[in-house]
Design a protein around this motif. Structure first.
Motif, PDB file in Angstrom:
ATOM      1  N   THR A 166       0.841  -1.183   0.000  1.00 23.90           N
ATOM      2  CA  THR A 166       0.000   0.000   0.000  1.00 23.90           C
ATOM      3  C   THR A 166       0.884   1.243   0.000  1.00 23.90           C
ATOM      4  N   ALA A 186      -2.906   3.169   6.401  1.00 24.68           N
ATOM      5  CA  ALA A 186      -1.519   2.821   6.723  1.00 24.68           C
ATOM      6  C   ALA A 186      -0.746   4.097   7.027  1.00 24.68           C
ATOM      7  N   VAL A 188       2.197   5.155   8.141  1.00 19.41           N
ATOM      8  CA  VAL A 188       3.584   4.770   8.415  1.00 19.41           C
ATOM      9  C   VAL A 188       4.515   5.666   7.614  1.00 19.41           C
ATOM     10  N   HIS A 194       4.801  -2.978   2.865  1.00 18.52           N
ATOM     11  CA  HIS A 194       4.071  -4.245   2.798  1.00 18.52           C
ATOM     12  C   HIS A 194       3.145  -4.283   4.007  1.00 18.52           C
ATOM     13  N   ILE A 195       1.955  -4.818   3.812  1.00 15.63           N
ATOM     14  CA  ILE A 195       0.987  -4.879   4.892  1.00 15.63           C
ATOM     15  C   ILE A 195       0.325  -6.251   4.862  1.00 15.63           C
ATOM     16  N   SER A 196       0.123  -6.840   6.032  1.00 14.58           N
ATOM     17  CA  SER A 196      -0.480  -8.173   6.089  1.00 14.58           C
ATOM     18  C   SER A 196      -1.993  -8.069   5.968  1.00 14.58           C
ATOM     19  N   GLU A 198      -3.991  -9.673   7.783  1.00 17.87           N
ATOM     20  CA  GLU A 198      -4.486  -9.603   9.159  1.00 17.87           C
ATOM     21  C   GLU A 198      -4.569  -8.156   9.634  1.00 17.87           C
ATOM     22  N   GLU A 199      -3.566  -7.368   9.277  1.00 19.54           N
ATOM     23  CA  GLU A 199      -3.564  -5.960   9.669  1.00 19.54           C
ATOM     24  C   GLU A 199      -4.686  -5.201   8.968  1.00 19.54           C
ATOM     25  N   VAL A 200      -4.929  -5.508   7.710  1.00 20.65           N
ATOM     26  CA  VAL A 200      -6.006  -4.851   6.969  1.00 20.65           C
ATOM     27  C   VAL A 200      -7.355  -5.179   7.617  1.00 20.65           C
ATOM     28  N   HIS A 202      -7.848  -5.937  10.663  1.00 27.08           N
ATOM     29  CA  HIS A 202      -7.898  -5.204  11.928  1.00 27.08           C
ATOM     30  C   HIS A 202      -8.256  -3.731  11.702  1.00 27.08           C
ATOM     31  N   LEU A 203      -7.714  -3.133  10.649  1.00 30.59           N
ATOM     32  CA  LEU A 203      -7.943  -1.712  10.384  1.00 30.59           C
ATOM     33  C   LEU A 203      -9.337  -1.437   9.824  1.00 30.59           C
ATOM     34  N   GLN A 204      -9.911  -2.401   9.103  1.00 31.37           N
ATOM     35  CA  GLN A 204     -11.242  -2.265   8.515  1.00 31.37           C
ATOM     36  C   GLN A 204     -11.437  -0.910   7.811  1.00 31.37           C
TER      37      GLN A 204
END
Length: 286
Positions: A166, A186, A188, A194-196, A198-200, A202-204
């Motif tokens: 992203t 994101a 950062v 790179h983003i997992s 699982e993280e996406v 979580h972020l919804q």
């Protein structure tokens, strides 16, 4: 010749007004054509589109690995490169051959507009550069007025799917999202993290944004995601909030403003609904 400072902070001796140039980056080629300087272009790289009806231009190879001998054979008095797509070794090699290279750098929409003015100045087309940037700025300000007071959408902009990449918060794409009434989830410092999955999850994010180049699907990307692990766990996917935007979003050129307007319409359709004021400046630069 005259000294200028380019986007790498280099002091470069360039012609007073370059008449024959080679562009090593597609976004710079877009800028040159938008300025009406197609006749000054002696060569371009692959992955570059030119306006319909324009004469073909000699290719000097890939942006990352251009053919130096081919560039030299075109006898340019100036080469344009981009700090974000071309290699420093290429710039140094061309300078060693005695060919002046000006490197642009744009990590924001304002930086793209500055690049337009810089390129115009280097080819002796300052009035055209000023006229173009004023039109683009007017369109952006009209868009800002339209979106004023509307909630900012939290979005995931998909640069690439596998691996999932992203945009960070300090890139021209992140700034384009802000102009379109959105913000990347994101937050950062890395430009292209790179983003997992699982993280996406979580972020919804409120919406998912794909360009044509990143969609990786021949059919309906929204439908495709509903059948894929991880993606189908996103509320945005279940509710069909998957937005496609043109590949113009991927390059800091004047076409970026087209993509920003397109994205704003898709993320905030109510702002463009019938009965809403339509700022006259929005159409002036088309």
């Amino acid at each position: 010749m005259r000294p200028v400072t380019d986007g790498m902070g280099r002091r470069v001796e360039v012609p007073v007004a370059a008449r024959r140039v080679v562009s090593l980056a597609p976004n710079i080629t877009d800028i040159l054509y938008a300025l009406g300087a197609g006749d000054k272009i002696a060569g371009i790289t692959r992955l570059t589109s030119i306006p319909a009806g324009s004469p073909a231009k000699p290719s000097v190879g890939e942006p990352l690995e251009p053919n130096l001998e081919r560039i030299a054979a075109l006898h340019p008095d100036l080469v344009f490169a981009s700090r974000t797509i071309n290699r420093e070794e290429t710039v140094e090699s061309l300078q060693h051959l005695g060919i002046p290279v000006y490197v642009t750098y744009a990590n924001s929409v304002a930086g793209m507009l500055a690049s337009v003015r810089q390129v115009a100045g280097l080819i002796g087309m300052e009035p055209a550069g000023e006229k173009l940037t004023v039109r683009l700025e007017a369109r952006l300000e009209s868009l800002r007025a339209r979106l004023a007071g509307r909630p900012v959408k939290r979005v995931l902009f998909v640069v690439w799917q596998n691996p999932l990449i992203t945009t960070g918060e300090h890139t021209f794409i992140a700034d384009a999202l802000r102009w379109a009434g959105a913000r990347s989830v994101a937050q950062v410092g890395e430009d292209w993290p790179h983003i997992s999955m699982e993280e996406v999850v979580h972020l919804q994010p409120d919406d998912l944004i794909f360009s044509a180049a990143a969609s990786g699907a021949s059919g309906d990307i929204a439908q495709s995601l509903q059948n894929r692990p991880g993606w189908r766990d996103l509320k945005a996917v279940r509710e069909g909030r998957v937005v496609m935007v043109s590949d113009a979003i991927n390059a800091p050129s004047p076409k970026l403003v087209d993509a920003i307007e397109e994205l704003a319409r898709k993320l905030h359709p109510a702002a463009f609904a019938a009965g809403q004021p339509s700022p006259a400046a929005g159409a002036a630069g088309r």
